[in-house]
Design a protein around this motif. Structure first.
Motif, PDB file in Angstrom:
ATOM      1  N   ARG A   1     -79.428  -9.250  41.384  1.00 40.56           N
ATOM      2  CA  ARG A   1     -80.265  -9.063  40.247  1.00 40.56           C
ATOM      3  C   ARG A   1     -80.366 -10.317  39.509  1.00 40.56           C
ATOM      4  N   THR A   2     -79.564 -11.429  39.542  1.00 42.25           N
ATOM      5  CA  THR A   2     -79.396 -12.534  38.488  1.00 42.25           C
ATOM      6  C   THR A   2     -79.693 -13.551  39.490  1.00 42.25           C
ATOM      7  N   ARG A   3     -80.004 -13.605  40.847  1.00 39.86           N
ATOM      8  CA  ARG A   3     -79.683 -14.942  41.774  1.00 39.86           C
ATOM      9  C   ARG A   3     -80.794 -15.889  41.126  1.00 39.86           C
ATOM     10  N   HIS A   4     -82.100 -15.371  40.871  1.00 40.37           N
ATOM     11  CA  HIS A   4     -83.258 -16.252  40.470  1.00 40.37           C
ATOM     12  C   HIS A   4     -83.335 -16.506  38.834  1.00 40.37           C
ATOM     13  N   VAL A   5     -82.377 -15.928  38.113  1.00 43.42           N
ATOM     14  CA  VAL A   5     -82.598 -16.374  36.867  1.00 43.42           C
ATOM     15  C   VAL A   5     -81.984 -17.756  36.443  1.00 43.42           C
ATOM     16  N   PRO A   6     -83.062 -18.599  35.890  1.00 50.00           N
ATOM     17  CA  PRO A   6     -82.455 -19.839  35.575  1.00 50.00           C
ATOM     18  C   PRO A   6     -81.348 -20.028  34.711  1.00 50.00           C
ATOM     19  N   ILE A   7     -80.456 -20.764  34.814  1.00 49.96           N
ATOM     20  CA  ILE A   7     -79.241 -20.865  33.952  1.00 49.96           C
ATOM     21  C   ILE A   7     -79.157 -22.333  33.141  1.00 49.96           C
ATOM     22  N   LEU A   8     -79.164 -22.230  32.016  1.00 48.65           N
ATOM     23  CA  LEU A   8     -78.972 -23.317  31.100  1.00 48.65           C
ATOM     24  C   LEU A   8     -77.584 -23.431  30.407  1.00 48.65           C
ATOM     25  N   ALA A   9     -76.735 -24.618  30.995  1.00 47.12           N
ATOM     26  CA  ALA A   9     -75.423 -24.623  30.430  1.00 47.12           C
ATOM     27  C   ALA A   9     -75.272 -25.493  29.250  1.00 47.12           C
ATOM     28  N   ILE A  10     -74.377 -25.178  28.451  1.00 47.23           N
ATOM     29  CA  ILE A  10     -74.107 -25.880  27.310  1.00 47.23           C
ATOM     30  C   ILE A  10     -72.717 -26.490  27.258  1.00 47.23           C
ATOM     31  N   ALA A  11     -72.273 -27.544  26.810  1.00 45.31           N
ATOM     32  CA  ALA A  11     -70.763 -27.967  26.926  1.00 45.31           C
ATOM     33  C   ALA A  11     -70.665 -29.178  25.830  1.00 45.31           C
ATOM     34  N   ASP A  12     -69.374 -29.287  25.427  1.00 40.03           N
ATOM     35  CA  ASP A  12     -68.988 -30.184  24.772  1.00 40.03           C
ATOM     36  C   ASP A  12     -69.077 -31.672  25.599  1.00 40.03           C
ATOM     37  N   PRO A  13     -69.313 -32.871  24.903  1.00 42.27           N
ATOM     38  CA  PRO A  13     -69.336 -33.969  25.591  1.00 42.27           C
ATOM     39  C   PRO A  13     -68.334 -34.245  26.557  1.00 42.27           C
ATOM     40  N   GLU A  14     -67.162 -33.908  26.278  1.00 40.18           N
ATOM     41  CA  GLU A  14     -65.833 -34.459  27.232  1.00 40.18           C
ATOM     42  C   GLU A  14     -65.939 -33.335  28.376  1.00 40.18           C
TER      43      GLU A  14
ATOM     44  N   ILE B   1     -73.340 -25.754  41.718  1.00 35.65           N
ATOM     45  CA  ILE B   1     -73.284 -24.416  42.354  1.00 35.65           C
ATOM     46  C   ILE B   1     -74.399 -23.437  41.705  1.00 35.65           C
ATOM     47  N   GLY B   2     -75.508 -24.398  40.996  1.00 37.89           N
ATOM     48  CA  GLY B   2     -76.977 -23.444  40.790  1.00 37.89           C
ATOM     49  C   GLY B   2     -77.039 -23.642  39.543  1.00 37.89           C
ATOM     50  N   VAL B   3     -76.519 -24.176  38.520  1.00 34.49           N
ATOM     51  CA  VAL B   3     -77.055 -24.114  37.171  1.00 34.49           C
ATOM     52  C   VAL B   3     -78.290 -25.094  37.160  1.00 34.49           C
ATOM     53  N   ASN B   4     -79.368 -24.723  36.472  1.00 34.19           N
ATOM     54  CA  ASN B   4     -80.735 -25.345  36.381  1.00 34.19           C
ATOM     55  C   ASN B   4     -80.821 -26.456  35.640  1.00 34.19           C
ATOM     56  N   ASP B   5     -80.127 -26.511  34.378  1.00 34.66           N
ATOM     57  CA  ASP B   5     -80.098 -27.405  33.330  1.00 34.66           C
ATOM     58  C   ASP B   5     -79.026 -27.363  32.328  1.00 34.66           C
ATOM     59  N   TYR B   6     -78.885 -28.403  31.416  1.00 34.22           N
ATOM     60  CA  TYR B   6     -77.845 -28.319  30.784  1.00 34.22           C
ATOM     61  C   TYR B   6     -78.126 -29.266  29.417  1.00 34.22           C
ATOM     62  N   LEU B   7     -77.107 -28.989  28.408  1.00 36.48           N
ATOM     63  CA  LEU B   7     -77.347 -29.509  27.052  1.00 36.48           C
ATOM     64  C   LEU B   7     -75.825 -29.868  26.632  1.00 36.48           C
ATOM     65  N   LEU B   8     -75.787 -31.062  25.934  1.00 38.27           N
ATOM     66  CA  LEU B   8     -74.381 -31.378  25.450  1.00 38.27           C
ATOM     67  C   LEU B   8     -74.582 -31.383  23.941  1.00 38.27           C
TER      68      LEU B   8
ATOM     69  N   THR C   1     -85.087 -29.286  18.732  1.00 35.00           N
ATOM     70  CA  THR C   1     -86.477 -29.408  19.537  1.00 35.00           C
ATOM     71  C   THR C   1     -86.026 -29.396  21.236  1.00 35.00           C
ATOM     72  N   GLU C   2     -84.858 -30.226  21.513  1.00 29.14           N
ATOM     73  CA  GLU C   2     -84.586 -30.352  22.735  1.00 29.14           C
ATOM     74  C   GLU C   2     -84.310 -28.907  23.343  1.00 29.14           C
ATOM     75  N   LEU C   3     -83.544 -28.100  22.707  1.00 27.95           N
ATOM     76  CA  LEU C   3     -83.068 -26.514  23.143  1.00 27.95           C
ATOM     77  C   LEU C   3     -84.242 -25.828  23.564  1.00 27.95           C
ATOM     78  N   LEU C   4     -85.281 -25.920  22.670  1.00 28.48           N
ATOM     79  CA  LEU C   4     -86.681 -25.105  22.760  1.00 28.48           C
ATOM     80  C   LEU C   4     -87.443 -25.841  23.918  1.00 28.48           C
ATOM     81  N   ALA C   5     -87.382 -27.192  24.091  1.00 29.74           N
ATOM     82  CA  ALA C   5     -88.126 -27.625  25.115  1.00 29.74           C
ATOM     83  C   ALA C   5     -87.566 -27.287  26.630  1.00 29.74           C
ATOM     84  N   ARG C   6     -86.164 -27.288  26.415  1.00 31.78           N
ATOM     85  CA  ARG C   6     -85.630 -27.271  27.983  1.00 31.78           C
ATOM     86  C   ARG C   6     -85.781 -25.643  28.244  1.00 31.78           C
ATOM     87  N   ALA C   7     -85.443 -24.719  27.173  1.00 33.25           N
ATOM     88  CA  ALA C   7     -85.723 -23.336  27.430  1.00 33.25           C
ATOM     89  C   ALA C   7     -87.323 -23.005  27.964  1.00 33.25           C
TER      90      ALA C   7
END
Length: 457
Positions: free
Chosen positions: A225-238, A249-256, A262-268
């Protein structure tokens, strides 16, 4: 995993450097020194991913990206801007133009190759869907390219998985300006929430307390059910190393962090647009499959499907030692309906006939339009006696109530003749069963029509 990478840069040294890096990873590399050349190569479908410089003389990278993403022929090609520009304003301008990522020079080999591999997997999946959807265009279904180009990426449904209250409150407030947001602070419940919510995007923090965010991403990719749902990961710089692992493993995009609004909205928006496009492609493929095996007028399965599926049902019946009943139905004097009332009236009768057939049989039974006014019903695990009762009930259903034609302004009497038999000998050829049912149908018509005639094996 090989792909054709188009490197666009007007500085030969930069081109040579990227070409060497990518070739070492066995990618096929093409080059272009200006935007006009890059657009021409892309329109000829000669590349899978574009690495695009921003500062070029004839047309800057922002304009090249904008043109690629607004052209139905090229909008699906992933674009990564690789540039010396490093301000948030430049990055956001590139993402707003439709870029899939914005990497600042000097780019580490690990980051570059991880991003290219991730986008290669995405492009190959999209290409496979596009190829399968070609049949949809040939049978008159609408191509999704133009709607994809016009899609703003807004109005999506997003699940945010983050257990830091200060973090998820800020992110949810930003995203709520354009989307519907659900927050799941409990990571152990997130997968169930994601599977039930029909989301357009999952945003997952990789810095969860006492829980591995990457494992959650991996589980989302393995669940149907979630195989094709895009994933945007968020992490601390380290945690940038974990982000690169996430891309594998299949994460589509990320933000630090700290997250730029503005970048969050654009990537979403980028991820939601791509999700909608691939969903549309999948729907087209599914619809084309259904149309290939379905009779357009009645909605029943067609003869092609019946012939292939009947063989499977017969084989299963033989293996399990179960009976299989088959009946051929023919609408009596159908030609006179067309002659006296017109072909539109004949179509009205066929459509209503199919409705009554569906109401008279079980979900496991197979109903098909065999051709013209002839239909076939296959009934697994049904002996001749039970099938005879079903056939008689169906005959009465047809004869007992007149059929509406000409948009309900006229009603006419309709009857059917039915020939019935069963598969009872192990390994009996399907063609023999059909012939026996057809013989029984001939007898029903010869004996006066509006009747059921059975013929045992």
């Amino acid at each position: 995993m090989s792909a054709r990478i188009l490197v666009v840069d007007d500085v030969p040294a930069n081109v040579k450097l990227l070409e060497a890096r990518l070739s070492a990873e066995y990618f096929d590399v093409m080059t272009a020194s200006n935007g006009t050349e890059a657009l021409a190569i892309s329109r000829r479908a000669e590349c899978d991913i574009i690495l695009l410089d921003v500062m070029m003389p004839d047309m800057d990278g922002f304009e090249v990206c904008r043109r690629l993403k607004t052209d139905p022929a090229t909008h699906h090609i992933p674009v990564v801007m690789v540039t010396a520009l490093d301000s948030p304003a430049d990055r956001n301008r590139g993402l707003e133009a439709g870029a899939d990522d914005f990497l600042t020079k000097p780019v580490s080999d690990v980051v570059l190759i991880a991003r290219v591999r991730s986008l290669t997997r995405l492009k190959m999946m999209t290409d496979e869907l596009r190829m399968r959807a070609i049949t949809s265009l040939e049978i008159g279904m609408q191509a999704p390219e133009r709607s994809a180009v016009a899609d703003t990426g807004k109005g999506g449904r997003i699940l945010l998985v983050d257990d830091r209250e200060s973090s998820y409150e800020r992110l949810a407030t930003i995203l709520a300006a354009e989307h519907t947001i659900d927050v799941e602070p409990n990571p152990t419940e997130a997968l169930f929430h994601a599977a039930e919510g029909n989301y357009d995007l999952l945003i997952v923090s990789l810095d969860l307390n006492n829980f591995d965010g990457l494992r959650l991403c991996s589980q989302a990719r393995s669940l149907e059910r979630t195989r094709h749902v895009p994933i945007l990961a968020i992490a601390d710089p380290e945690n940038s190393t974990r982000l690169l692992r996430g891309l594998e493993i299949g994460v589509n995009d990320y933000l630090l962090r700290p997250i730029d609004k503005t970048e969050l909205l654009a990537r979403a928006r980028t991820q939601i647009r791509r999700r909608r496009y691939t969903d549309h492609l999948r729907d087209n493929v599914q619809n084309s499959i259904e149309m290939a095996i379905t009779d357009a007028l009645t909605g029943l399965h067609n003869r092609r499907y019946m012939e292939s599926h009947l063989a499977t049902l017969a084989e299963q019946a033989s293996i399990r030692g179960k009976p299989l009943a088959l009946m051929i139905l023919d609408i009596d004097y159908f030609k006179s309906i067309n002659d006296n009332y017109g072909h539109d009236a004949g179509d009205d009768v066929l459509r209503e006939f199919a409705v009554r057939v569906r109401k008279s049989i079980r979900g496991i039974d197979l109903a098909c339009r065999y051709g013209g006014e002839e239909f076939v019903i296959v009934m697994p695990e049904t002996d001749l006696h039970v099938a005879g009762m079903v056939a008689e009930r169906l005959r009465r259903s047809i004869a007992g109530e007149p059929f509406a034609i000409h948009k309900g302004t006229k009603r006419i009497e309709v009857t059917i003749s039915i020939g019935l038999t069963t598969l009872e000998r192990k390994g009996e050829a399907v063609a023999d069963v059909l012939k026996r049912a057809d013989t029984a149908l001939y007898r029903a018509k010869h004996d006066g029509r509006n009747r059921v005639v059975s013929q045992a094996a």
